[in-house]
Structures are given as structure tokens and as C-alpha cells.
Write an enzyme that holds these catalytic residues in place. Structure first.
Site, PDB file in Angstrom:
ATOM      1  N   ASP A 357      29.188  33.289 -27.217  1.00 43.62           N
ATOM      2  CA  ASP A 357      29.634  34.673 -27.428  1.00 43.62           C
ATOM      3  C   ASP A 357      30.450  34.776 -28.705  1.00 43.62           C
ATOM      4  O   ASP A 357      30.252  35.662 -29.528  1.00 43.62           O
ATOM      5  CB  ASP A 357      30.502  35.142 -26.252  1.00 43.62           C
ATOM      6  CG  ASP A 357      29.694  35.315 -24.971  1.00 43.62           C
ATOM      7  OD1 ASP A 357      28.458  35.251 -25.042  1.00 43.62           O
ATOM      8  OD2 ASP A 357      30.312  35.497 -23.907  1.00 43.62           O
ATOM      9  N   ASP A 489      22.186  33.452 -19.446  1.00 47.04           N
ATOM     10  CA  ASP A 489      23.047  32.739 -18.507  1.00 47.04           C
ATOM     11  C   ASP A 489      22.382  32.467 -17.163  1.00 47.04           C
ATOM     12  O   ASP A 489      22.841  31.644 -16.390  1.00 47.04           O
ATOM     13  CB  ASP A 489      24.281  33.607 -18.223  1.00 47.04           C
ATOM     14  CG  ASP A 489      25.418  33.245 -19.137  1.00 47.04           C
ATOM     15  OD1 ASP A 489      25.429  32.116 -19.637  1.00 47.04           O
ATOM     16  OD2 ASP A 489      26.312  34.097 -19.327  1.00 47.04           O
ATOM     17  N   LYS A 633      20.865  44.089 -15.243  1.00 43.05           N
ATOM     18  CA  LYS A 633      21.342  42.906 -15.966  1.00 43.05           C
ATOM     19  C   LYS A 633      20.179  41.996 -16.377  1.00 43.05           C
ATOM     20  O   LYS A 633      19.151  42.455 -16.833  1.00 43.05           O
ATOM     21  CB  LYS A 633      22.392  42.174 -15.135  1.00 43.05           C
ATOM     22  CG  LYS A 633      23.729  42.932 -15.180  1.00 43.05           C
ATOM     23  CD  LYS A 633      24.898  42.187 -14.590  1.00 43.05           C
ATOM     24  CE  LYS A 633      25.356  40.996 -15.332  1.00 43.05           C
ATOM     25  NZ  LYS A 633      26.730  41.026 -15.788  1.00 43.05           N
ATOM     26  N   GLU A 634      20.338  40.685 -16.182  1.00 46.86           N
ATOM     27  CA  GLU A 634      19.306  39.750 -16.648  1.00 46.86           C
ATOM     28  C   GLU A 634      17.999  39.874 -15.865  1.00 46.86           C
ATOM     29  O   GLU A 634      16.987  39.312 -16.265  1.00 46.86           O
ATOM     30  CB  GLU A 634      19.809  38.310 -16.578  1.00 46.86           C
ATOM     31  CG  GLU A 634      20.740  37.898 -17.721  1.00 46.86           C
ATOM     32  CD  GLU A 634      22.200  38.098 -17.391  1.00 46.86           C
ATOM     33  OE1 GLU A 634      22.503  38.906 -16.480  1.00 46.86           O
ATOM     34  OE2 GLU A 634      23.056  37.453 -18.035  1.00 46.86           O
ATOM     35  N   GLN A 687      27.180  46.264 -22.107  1.00 46.03           N
ATOM     36  CA  GLN A 687      26.431  45.012 -21.955  1.00 46.03           C
ATOM     37  C   GLN A 687      24.974  45.252 -21.566  1.00 46.03           C
ATOM     38  O   GLN A 687      24.070  44.605 -22.047  1.00 46.03           O
ATOM     39  CB  GLN A 687      27.102  44.141 -20.890  1.00 46.03           C
ATOM     40  CG  GLN A 687      26.474  42.777 -20.727  1.00 46.03           C
ATOM     41  CD  GLN A 687      26.802  42.190 -19.364  1.00 46.03           C
ATOM     42  OE1 GLN A 687      26.422  42.713 -18.315  1.00 46.03           O
ATOM     43  NE2 GLN A 687      27.554  41.103 -19.383  1.00 46.03           N
ATOM     44  N   THR A 706      31.184  43.075 -25.517  1.00 44.02           N
ATOM     45  CA  THR A 706      29.810  42.594 -25.366  1.00 44.02           C
ATOM     46  C   THR A 706      29.258  42.146 -26.719  1.00 44.02           C
ATOM     47  O   THR A 706      29.593  42.731 -27.760  1.00 44.02           O
ATOM     48  CB  THR A 706      28.890  43.685 -24.770  1.00 44.02           C
ATOM     49  OG1 THR A 706      27.527  43.388 -25.103  1.00 44.02           O
ATOM     50  CG2 THR A 706      29.207  45.058 -25.321  1.00 44.02           C
TER      51      THR A 706
HETATM   52  C1  GLC Z   1      26.618  37.877 -21.024  1.00 42.15           C
HETATM   53  C2  GLC Z   1      27.324  36.616 -21.490  1.00 42.15           C
HETATM   54  C3  GLC Z   1      26.540  35.941 -22.609  1.00 42.15           C
HETATM   55  C4  GLC Z   1      25.093  35.764 -22.239  1.00 42.15           C
HETATM   56  C5  GLC Z   1      24.490  37.068 -21.773  1.00 42.15           C
HETATM   57  C6  GLC Z   1      23.083  36.903 -21.264  1.00 42.15           C
HETATM   58  O1  GLC Z   1      26.681  38.844 -22.010  1.00 42.15           O
HETATM   59  O2  GLC Z   1      28.630  36.908 -21.947  1.00 42.15           O
HETATM   60  O3  GLC Z   1      27.094  34.692 -22.891  1.00 42.15           O
HETATM   61  O4  GLC Z   1      24.427  35.258 -23.346  1.00 42.15           O
HETATM   62  O5  GLC Z   1      25.268  37.607 -20.734  1.00 42.15           O
HETATM   63  O6  GLC Z   1      23.017  36.141 -20.113  1.00 42.15           O
END
Ligand code: GLC
Length: 798
Positions: A357, A489, A633-634, A687, A706
Site C-alpha cells: 500500500d 489480498d 470487494k474482491e 476502496q 485507499t
Molecule cells: C486493500 C488492501 C490492499 C490490497 C487490496 C486488494 O485495499 O489495503 O493491500 O491490495 O485491498 O486486495
């Protein structure tokens, strides 16, 4: 719905309706003393650490309270209101308010019953206290007598969680005292006292510019059995001069001011973690309240606007101008300074810098402040372990040369990080490259910097060891292992699994390092080795990661492919496509195809989803994103950081229209009049944004802190605006919508102020036909230092 507007002249966002869907915040101060404030005056303050240095209490995820409250009371009829709309919440038909969030200050203006108030909140430059200045003006034609109450809810001790949960201890360790112009709080008062009888944990809340008429240091006496909209002390018109002994401390001070018609008065509340003597001295500094505040405020504005002025762009798009000139830039500084430490979402528990980060955050300010960037780059290099990996978490107390590492229990115990990530040190390459390109400071490569645990080496050596670390962690095809995670992550591919994202980073790292290292005897052999290895990686990337119209995301340790078009879920991933372009690894054909697939399969009106379809049933063990709701999110949400990479990739391909389309989709300011969609602040990136499978696509989350700030900034500055310096000089190669006639930029580059005019009367999307310096055509692609002088005009004809 719209709750405010941008005042770009002043670099302010003005909230005109305080009933925003979420609290809309701003940042004040520095790492030495930080503060967050919303349009409701909610928020908190801390000394050095949000978790361990908390001095103002805040209840997260609740009603945006307590806050830095100032109450005004009409002595004639007892009616009272607050200088911010909350907590008293007077009907907005009678109560008019505007909150001006500026660069490290916030002014909340209100007008009620002929009394105008302006509450300005700021931390003076280089100071470790905060100021709440209240200007009150009588707009009517009769004299008025107004009671003024300031209220600060102090924590019982510095550890925020202790304050909130360990009440059987914390309620019984603190007392308050009154000293003429301030409330003083003591914690563990008989422990570790110095000759002055202090232990460094004292806090004060003082009043300047008026005489304290009454006070209380005890929250329960200020509130009575009421809540903040109707505190007993304010109802009474006078505080009861009580103090705290066992219970909840606070600082509450009251004064009364008389105002003739048209007259205005200024008082200030000062808050900090200081003992009695220092408190008195500081409060005295504000005796001439107006003058001192004006001076400090001007200094603050000059400091911030000075930094932001290093790049000023004027394009046909107001959102782009607003974001690049002010808000995205300011957010870059804020993330640079605070990392992920403290916001209304981050409670402050992350007591250090995440490696990736932070190295990424640096990129967002390099074009504005390369010297500030350099210091942090050195710091992050000193957080590289001797074998080349980055420490997953760099403690705020980082001590280069003496740190423990994930190999040791002690590190794992204090940080909770037992593993290295595959990508952490890879981020050094684009960041160091950008710094050297911005400044021309090639000597930087020879600076000697310690490693985190032991040993030291030049910057070049640090970069070589980062390459070594990845080289020693290859998976079964001989490409970079996914380890515990890469940028994502939630993606755990394991020691034998392989990540295409890291493969692209690794390829780029080797190409960049080769470009940076001089062609001297010392490096000749190594450079050849780099070239050979890069070639080998590229060949493997093509053999194992390319599939018709996309790059795969990776292989699991068991050999399963992630991100193939044959997969039922997660068959398409954004980052490998944008990074195949950014790294320079893709052929033109691959680049075009994969970015086209992104548009076809991942794009939505609110931005590009991270992957699709999201995981529900067909995930592998290491896919931690399955924990999240669909398109969140992810797990296929519109993760905002990668939007910047997509913008950059399209711009590098010369697709100005597409790059701009991606910028607009997730641009906060573009939602200013549709705030009900994003809900969070329209002036800063968040984010992530909810994707198409949620009840509210477009809703944004995790404000302010972010990596999006820096990646979108780089996507704009380097990508769309085309400021692409190299170690040898400046290259300008914009990629813009074909409709634009052109745009201008004023940029400070290597100490020279340049006026850059981009002429797009031919209406192209990218590509430069001619470059002129002061009207004279040059054949050079890169403008070297000897070709440009301070004050020059550079014309770029597309
Ligand atoms: C969050 C974390 C970052 C990561 C991202 C994707 O923003 O702070 O380190 O790369 O998520 O998982």
C-alpha cells in the site's frame, strides 16, 4: 440528489445540505497530531496513533458522534442550537448551514435567528494541538446576548479499545481539573511524574478570546440524563462547575458574549495533549484570536495550495480538473501521510504501514512532491528484509537494521503477519523509476540504505535483491509464486501456485531495472542476465497464461487454472489484462484483445468489476473472497484501485476515449448530483463500489484511505494527460477523447515551470505528431534538461 458543490477557486467542497447519506469527512493535521471532522462536527483526534493515541472519543458505525460540539444559546429566551447542524438538528427551514471542507481545514457556517456563526476547525502547520475557532455575528438590528458552550469528549485513556471496552479499569484512572481558561485532564496521575508533577498524558481543552463563565469536566454533568441534542448544561444556561473523578471526563467551557447589531466576536477552543504550563502558553497565543487564527489559516492554505499548484490542468472536463488539481491530489497526500491508519472505517488498529500500500501510495505524489516521495521511498527500502522481500507490515516504530521478520515469532506476535506476499517488493520498481524519471536523480541508485533486519546496500542492490526474492520463489512452471497473496489480498495461490499479476510485475521489474542501471562494467553482466530472464519470463507468460482473448489470473498449487474462459465462475479478471499492457509484456494484438474483453465482460456503468462471474459455488480453497457478498470487494466488486490501472492501460494503448470513459464511470465528482448512488463523499475515491449483483450497484465504501487515490492519479497524469517522464527527460504523450480540441497544463518539472499546450484540432485519441518548445519544432521524443528552461511553453500537436 445533491448535497453540495465544488468551489474550485478555493479548493473547497461545500456541503449545503448536512443530511448526507453517510458522514462526509475531512482530514486535519499531520501524523504527529491527526484529526477527522465531518459536516456534523463528528470525528476524533489522536496523537500519533489512532489506536494508541486517541484523545477524542468517537463511536464508530453509529450516529457520527460525539463531535467537536459548539452550542449557541440565546440568553433572552433560552433557545439554543449548535454551530453544526447536528447535534441539535434545528429545522433546516430556519437553520441555514454550509460546511466548507478545504485543504486540511473545515469551516462550518450556520445562520439561525439572525445569528451567523462560523466554526473553523484546523491543526496549525507543524503543531500538535487543534483549534476550533468560532466567529459569531449579530445580523439583526437589536443587541443580542449569546451563551457559547464548547464540548470535547475526552477518552479515559489513550488506547481507544481500552477506553471503550475495559471500563472496569479505564473509568477509574482519570480526573479533570479546572484552571482559569482550561479544563485539564490527568490520567494515572500519580504514575511516572516528573518534577512538574506531570506524566505526559495530560490533555487540555481551553478557551481563548473570552472569559470562562462556567465549566464542567464531567460528561454526565454536561449531558445530565439527556443526549447531545439537548445537554442539561446548555438547557440550564450555565454549567455546574463540576469535575470528573471516576467516570467519563470531558472538556466543557461556557462563556457569554454580547453583540451589538452588525457586531461580530471571535472565540477559540484549543485542544491538545499537553500539561498545564504548555496549555496556558498555547491558549495565550490565541489571546488575539482573530489575528492568530488568520495567520495560521493562511499558512495552512499557502502550504497545501503551494503543493497542489505543482500541477494545474485545464481540460474541457470539469470533473477531471477538479479531481486532478485538488481532490484526488489532496487525497493522495492524505493516504501518503496516513496510510490505512485512521478514518471513520479504519478505527486505527492498523499500527503500521502495509508494504505494498505504502509503496503504491508514494506514486500518487511523485509528480507534485518528489522530495517528500524520496524520503518515504528510502524508508520503505529500509523495510526490505536482507533477502529482498518487503516486511508485510512496517511498524510505525520501524528501526532499520534491527527489525524482526516474519521468520520470527516475535514479529508474528506483534504484527499478526506470518507470511511474505508475492508482490510487496515488486512495487518498488515502478515507484523508484517514477521518482528518478520525475527528478533525473540517477545518483539515487547509489545511495546506501540499511535492510530491515541486517546488512545494507545501495538502492540498486535493494532492487536486485527484490528480483532475487521472486527468483527464489517460483512455482512449478518457473513463474512467480502466488505465496500468501499478491495485490489481491484474498488470492492465496500458495508456494507452488503462480500469479500472472506478479509475473507481469516481475517482467516489468526486470525491464525497468535494466533501463535504470548504467551500462558500466559493474553492471554489464547483470544487465545481460536481466534481459535473458525477462525474455524467459515473457515466453512462459505467453505459453502458460495467454488464452485466446485474455490472460489467466493464475494457477493454484494443485495446478488448477484460475481465470480461464472455461471456468463457470471467475473466468475473467481485470488486473492481468491491464497489467499485460502496463508491464509492456503483451503484444499489440494481445493487449487489444484483452482490454476489449474487459470492456465486454467486466464493465458496468459505475466502473469495471474486478472479476466475473463472482464466486458463489465454484471457488478453490485459497479464494478468500468467497467470504464476501456477490460483487462486493474482491469478490467481483468494482475495486477502485484497478480502475486507475485500466485507465492507464487504455491510455498507453492510445485509446483516449476508453480511458476517459473509465475515468468518468467511477469518478466521485461525476456523482455529485447523484449522491444517493455512491452515498460516500463525492470528492474522494473509495476502496470499492458495489457491482451489478447487489441491491444498490454503484454504492461506494471505505472512504479516503485507499490505494485508489494513487493509481487513478497515475492513470490520469501519466495516462490521459500524458506526462510520461523518463530518467532522461520529459515526454508528453496524451490520450484523450477525440472530441476534445486540446487542453493546457502548468507543471513544475525538475524545478522549472512549464506551460504545456496540447493541440488536438485534428481530433485524435492518442499519438503525438509534433512537439514544439517555445514555438520551435523539435524532433526529440524526450525533452532533455538542456532543451527546456523555466517559463517555457511546450506545444504538443496530436
Ligand atoms: C486493500 C488492501 C490492499 C490490497 C487490496 C486488494 O485495499 O489495503 O493491500 O491490495 O485491498 O486486495
Amino acid at each position: 440528489m445533491q448535497f453540495g458543490y465544488f468551489d474550485n477557486e478555493k479548493r473547497e467542497y461545500v456541503i449545503t445540505d448536512p443530511r448526507t447519506p453517510m458522514p462526509w469527512a475531512n482530514y486535519l493535521g499531520s501524523p504527529a497530531y491527526g484529526a477527522i471532522v465531518t459536516q456534523n462536527a463528528g470525528g476524533y483526534s489522536f496523537v500519533k496513533s489512532g489506536a494508541a493515541g486517541r484523545i477524542l472519543r468517537y463511536i464508530f458505525n453509529q450516529f457520527d458522534e460525539p463531535g467537536r460540539y459548539i452550542y449557541l444559546r440565546d440568553e433572552a429566551d433560552g433557545d439554543f442550537w449548535s454551530a453544526s447542524w447536528r447535534p441539535t438538528e434545528k429545522p433546516l427551514t430556519d437553520y441555514h448551514t454550509a460546511t466548507r471542507h478545504g485543504t486540511a481545514y473545515t469551516q462550518i457556517e450556520a445562520c439561525y435567528k439572525g445569528i451567523e456563526s462560523k466554526a473553523l476547525y484546523y491543526v496549525p502547520l507543524d503543531a500538535t494541538h487543534e483549534v476550533w475557532r468560532l466567529e459569531v455575528k449579530n445580523l439583526g438590528d437589536t443587541p443580542r446576548k449569546i451563551g457559547v458552550f464548547g464540548y470535547a469528549e475526552l477518552t479515559t485513556e489513550s488506547f481507544y479499545t481500552q477506553d471503550l471496552v475495559n471500563m472496569q479499569y479505564t473509568q477509574f484512572i482519570t480526573v479533570t481539573e479546572f484552571h482559569e481558561d482550561h479544563i485539564l485532564q490527568r490520567i494515572n496521575q500519580f504514575c511516572n511524574r516528573n518534577a512538574e508533577g506531570e506524566n505526559g498524558l495530560e490533555r487540555f481543552f481551553g478557551m481563548a478570546g473570552a472569559k470562562v463563565e462556567s465549566y464542567t469536566g464531567r460528561r454526565e454533568r454536561f449531558l445530565g440524563t439527556h443526549r447531545f441534542h439537548e445537554p442539561q448544561g446548555v438547557l440550564n444556561g450555565k454549567l455546574d462547575n463540576s469535575l470528573n473523578f471516576n467516570g467519563n471526563p470531558c472538556g466543557a467551557l461556557h462563556t457569554v458574549i454580547e453583540l451589538q447589531p452588525g457586531e461580530s466576536r471571535t472565540v477559540a477552543f484549543i485542544l491538545g495533549q499537553k500539561g498545564e504550563k504548555e496549555a496556558k502558553r498555547l491558549i495565550a497565543r490565541y489571546a488575539d484570536t482573530e489575528k492568530t487564527v488568520r495567520k495560521e489559516w493562511d499558512e495552512l492554505i499557502a502550504y497545501w495550495h503551494g503543493k497542489l499548484n505543482n500541477l494545474n490542468v485545464k481540460t474541457p472536463d470539469e470533473d477531471l480538473n477538479t479531481m486532478v488539481n485538488t481532490w484526488n491530489a489532496f487525497q493522495c497526500y492524505i493516504t501518503f501521510v496516513w496510510s490505512r491508519a485512521a478514518s471513520l472505517i479504519y478505527a486505527g488498529e492498523r499500527n503500521g504501514y502495509g508494504y505494498r500500500d505504502t509503496v503504491q501510495d508514494i506514486q500518487g505524489i511523485i509528480h507534485l512532491d518528489p522530495q517528500m516521495a524520496k524520503e518515504r521511498i528510502k524508508f520503505m527500502l529500509s523495510a526490505q528484509v536482507h533477502h529482498g522481500a518487503g516486511l508485510p507490515l512496517v511498524k510505525f516504530s520501524h528501526n532499520p537494521g534491527h527489525e524482526d521478520t516474519p521468520e520470527q515469532d516475535s514479529y508474528v506476535k506483534t504484527t499478526g503477519h506470518p507470511h511474505y506476499r508475492a508482490d510487496d517488493a515488486m512495487w518498488l520498481f515502478p515507484t523508484v523509476y517514477k521518482y528518478i524519471a520525475e527528478t533525473g536523480d540517477k545518483e539515487f541508485l547509489n545511495e546506501v540504505i540499511p535492510f530491515a533486519d541486517y546488512d545494507e546496500g545501495t538502492v540498486a542492490e535493494h532492487l536486485k535483491r527484490a528480483i532475487d526474492f521472486t527468483m527464489h520463489h517460483l512455482g512449478f512452471h518457473g513463474m512467480p509464486a502466488g505465496l500468501h497473496a499478491d495485490w489481491n489480498d484474498c488470492l492465496q495461490l500458495g508456494a507452488q501456485g503462480e500469479s500472472s499479476f506478479v509475473a507481469f510485475q516481475f517482467y516489468m521489474a526486470m525491464v525497468k531495472l535494466d533501463e535504470l542501471l548504467p551500462d558500466t562494467a559493474e553492471y554489464r553482466e547483470y544487465k545481460q542476465w536481466l534481459k535473458d530472464q525477462a525474455k524467459d519470463q515473457l515466453q512462459k507468460i505467453n505459453e502458460f497464461f495467454w488464452e485466446d482473448d485474455r490472460f489467466l489470473r493464475g494457477y493454484t498449487a494443485e495446478g488448477a487454472i484460475i481465470g480461464s474462459k472455461n471456468d463457470i465462475e471467475a473466468s475473467m479478471w481485470l488486473n492481468p489484462q491491464s497489467w499485460c499492457v502496463i508491464s509492456g509484456a503483451a503484444t499489440r494484438d494481445q493487449a487489444e484483445k484483452s482490454m476489449e474483453s474487459v470492456h465486454r465482460l467486466l464493465n458496468t456503468p459505475n466502473g469495471i468489476e474486478l472479476m466475473a462471474p463472482c464466486y458463489k459455488e465454484h471457488y478453490f480453497d485459497g479464494a478468500a473472497m468467497k467470504l464476501f457478498n456477490p460483487t462486493t470487494k474482491e469478490n467481483g466488486g468494482i475495486f477502485c484501485q484497478p480502475q486507475g490501472w485500466a485507465i492507464l492501460a487504455e491510455a498507453l494503448l492510445g485509446h483516449g476515449g476508453r480511458a476517459f470513459e473509465y475515468f468518468k464511470e467511477s469518478c466521485p465528482s461525476a456523482y455529485n448530483d447523484r449522491a444517493e448512488i455512491r452515498e460516500v463523499e463525492p470528492y474522494v475515491h473509495s476502496q470499492f463500489i458495489e457491482g451489478h449483483e447487489t441491491p444498490q450497484p454503484g454504492r461506494a465504501h471505505v472512504h479516503w484511505l485507499t490505494g485508489t487515490a494513487s493509481t487513478v492519479m497515475v492513470g490520469m497524469v501519466e495516462g490521459i494527460l500524458g506526462l510520461r517522464p523518463t530518467p532522461d527527460g520529459l515526454r508528453v504523450s496524451p490520450a484523450i477523447p477525440a472530441e476534445w480540441d486540446g487542453f493546457t497544463m502548468d507543471k513544475t518539472f525538475r524545478g522549472k515551470r512549464l506551460h504545456i499546450v496540447v493541440d488536438n484540432s485534428a481530433h485524435h485519441e492518442g499519438g503525438v505528431r509534433k512537439t514544439l518548445v517555445n514555438g520551435k519544432e523539435t524532433a526529440a521524443d524526450v525533452l532533455t534538461d538542456d532543451m527546456i528552461q523555466d517559463g517555457d511553453t511546450i506545444t504538443v500537436i496530436m
